[in-house]
Scaffold this active site. Structure first.
Site, PDB file in Angstrom:
ATOM      1  N   ASP A  52      44.858  35.857  45.596  1.00  0.00           N
ATOM      2  CA  ASP A  52      44.243  37.163  45.678  1.00  0.00           C
ATOM      3  C   ASP A  52      42.768  36.945  46.034  1.00  0.00           C
ATOM      4  OD1 ASP A  52      46.673  38.199  44.444  1.00  0.00           O
ATOM      5  OD2 ASP A  52      45.848  37.465  42.552  1.00  0.00           O
TER       6      ASP A  52
ATOM      7  N   ARG B 150      50.775  49.656  45.958  1.00  0.00           N
ATOM      8  CA  ARG B 150      50.147  49.041  44.786  1.00  0.00           C
ATOM      9  C   ARG B 150      48.669  49.420  44.679  1.00  0.00           C
ATOM     10  NH1 ARG B 150      52.653  42.867  44.325  1.00  0.00           N
ATOM     11  NH2 ARG B 150      54.847  43.477  44.475  1.00  0.00           N
TER      12      ARG B 150
END
Length: 430
Positions: free
Chosen positions: A209, A307
């Site tokens: 990420d 998301r």
């Protein structure tokens, strides 16, 4: 004008510094700011002060990846402030991480579904197999691109162009971290893993990420810009009929993390943006249940597909955000998962023609949600009612079962696009 003068003074104080050596600095200013009282879940309890108490020996100005990592390691858990000057580019040719013997063409040939099938995972493959060599190569990349952030740390961009390309900031198992005013671009996985069992046709799964909050508490992410930048999914190839996915999340919050506030950020040009709680399983539930309390406010979600966030277990307060769907690839914004308790209020949604308001909410598990005073294309919209009418196969129940109290100013939903679009993201603080 006063704002510009203050910004200029701070930039001049660090001009010419390119190493992780300690820098004397002012006791006040952006780098010393703490999370305001009542500003979301990260203000609960002891609050979030990051490295604001750092002495002059633990204030660093960095402009290289090596210097940044050195600053993270220096001084143990003593409060520290790390000022990031300019863009720190960690990207390298993927071949530089590949271990001897790794060959992607061999990997593709070995695990072709026509040969390997679609029912057996690759996890049991030995170290000298194509998958084993991929794992070793991936480990070499991880050692380089991951940076572990210690407790009691403030990381702040200086000026309008500070940030990282290709890096993964990992906030793992620590308390009290502030990250502000950074552009975080495209943590690109060189060695995604093929999983034949992920969906009926298999899938490529990636690591990294831009920011990973893992088992940590009291974290404030503020005025950052998260983006795929020069490496959007549209630029990635496909193998076995599936996109060779080299991105994971932009900001994921997992493994019992708690008391997090994300405010005034831009999340853009990405698929799976923010995951809060990463599994439904019993072992994960034991860690996550009672944690994952997160506040998301005044963020801009621009051309993100899904998301934003997807939630399991957490009490998530999401208000005064602007969601701008980029086109027909849009999937959903709020993912309602296992035991989630989402409060989504005073948000604005801008949807293009052909994208229905009923898709804003996505039900994965039976978890009630509070969704009041939201606007879609300038009109007040009951998100639950429109979802239930347009997606009758996933009826949602109203009422998350709690009322947020940790909020500062709440702006009216109608005003959110004008406010957030002009003030969110990196470069608006100095």
């Amino acid at each position: 004008m006063a704002w510009l003068v203050g910004c200029t003074a701070l930039v001049l104080a660090v001009t010419g510094t390119a190493t992780a050596s300690a820098q004397p600095g002012p006791r006040t200013g952006l780098d010393r700011q703490v999370l305001p009282a009542n500003d979301g879940w990260a203000a609960d309890g002891t609050g979030t002060t990051g490295g604001s108490a750092a002495d002059s020996a633990h204030v660093y100005t960095v402009s290289t990846w090596d210097a940044f990592k050195a600053a993270l390691k220096d001084g143990g858990t003593a409060p520290r402030i790390i000022r990031v000057k300019g863009t720190i580019d960690t990207t390298r040719d993927c071949s530089s991480f590949a271990v001897p013997g790794y060959d992607f063409a061999t990997y593709l040939k070995t695990y072709d579904p026509a040969v390997w099938g679609r029912t057996k995972k690759l996890d049991g493959e030995p170290a000298d197999s194509p998958e084993g060599l991929r794992r070793a190569s991936a480990a070499d990349q991880a050692a380089y691109v991951e940076a572990n952030v210690p407790a009691n740390t403030t990381i702040v961009g200086i000026g309008k162009d500070a940030g990282f390309k290709g890096a993964n900031l990992v906030i793992k198992g620590v308390d009290n971290v502030i990250v502000r005013n950074l552009r975080l671009e495209s943590a690109l996985d060189c060695f995604p893993q093929w999983d034949p069992t992920d969906t009926a046709v298999g899938n490529w799964n990636s690591e990294y990420d831009d920011v990973t909050v893992y088992g940590s508490t009291h974290v404030w992410m503020d005025h950052n810009t998260f983006t795929d930048g020069d490496h959007p999914d549209s630029s990635l190839p496909s193998y076995y009929g599936r996109i060779y996915e080299q991105h994971d999340g932009e900001m994921d919050i997992v493994k019992g993390s708690d008391l997090v506030t994300a405010s005034w950020n831009v999340f853009e040009d990405h698929d799976k943006t923010t995951l809060i709680g990463n599994s439904d399983g019993a072992a994960t539930a034991a860690i996550d249940r009672g944690h994952l309390r997160v506040t998301l406010h005044h963020n801009l979600y621009r051309n993100v597909l899904e998301r934003a966030p997807r939630v399991r277990f957490g009490k998530v307060d999401s208000y005064d955000n602007h969601f701008v769907a980029g086109g027909s690839d849009y999937v959903y914004s709020y993912g309602i998962g296992m035991e989630s308790q989402i409060v989504a209020e005073h948000n604005a949604f801008t949807l293009p023609d052909g994208v229905k308001a009923g898709t804003i909410l996505k039900k994965w598990k039976e978890s009630p949600i509070t969704a009041d005073d939201n606007y879609v294309n300038g009109e007040p919209t009951d998100l639950i009612a429109v979802h239930n009418a347009q997606v009758p196969g996933e009826i949602l129940q109203p009422g998350a079962g709690w009322t947020p109290t940790l909020r500062t100013k709440v702006d009216p939903a109608q005003a959110v696009p004008g406010i957030v679009d002009h003030q969110a993201g990196a470069g608006h603080l100095c």
